[in-house]
Design a protein around this motif. Structure first.
Motif: not given
Length: 51
Positions: A18-36
């Motif tokens: 509710l606070q951040f529009g936190f979407d777990i799928k986008d977060w996982i996708k973004n963290s995967a791209t940042q790691t690579s």
């Protein structure tokens, strides 16, 4: 005890969504791209590029 832990985690997830529009799928996708992207860089290069 486990029920309270799960309930607390669920409430935290709802608040973050509710606070951040936190979407777990986008977060996982973004963290995967940042790691690579960051896997090829060295900490020294990162420190030199930051002001």
């Amino acid at each position: 005890m486990w029920f309270r832990l799960i309930l607390t985690a669920f409430a935290l997830a709802v608040v973050l969504y509710l606070q951040f529009g936190f979407d777990i799928k986008d977060w996982i996708k973004n963290s995967a791209t940042q790691t690579s992207e960051n896997s090829g860089s060295t900490p020294e290069a990162d420190a030199a590029s930051s002001p």
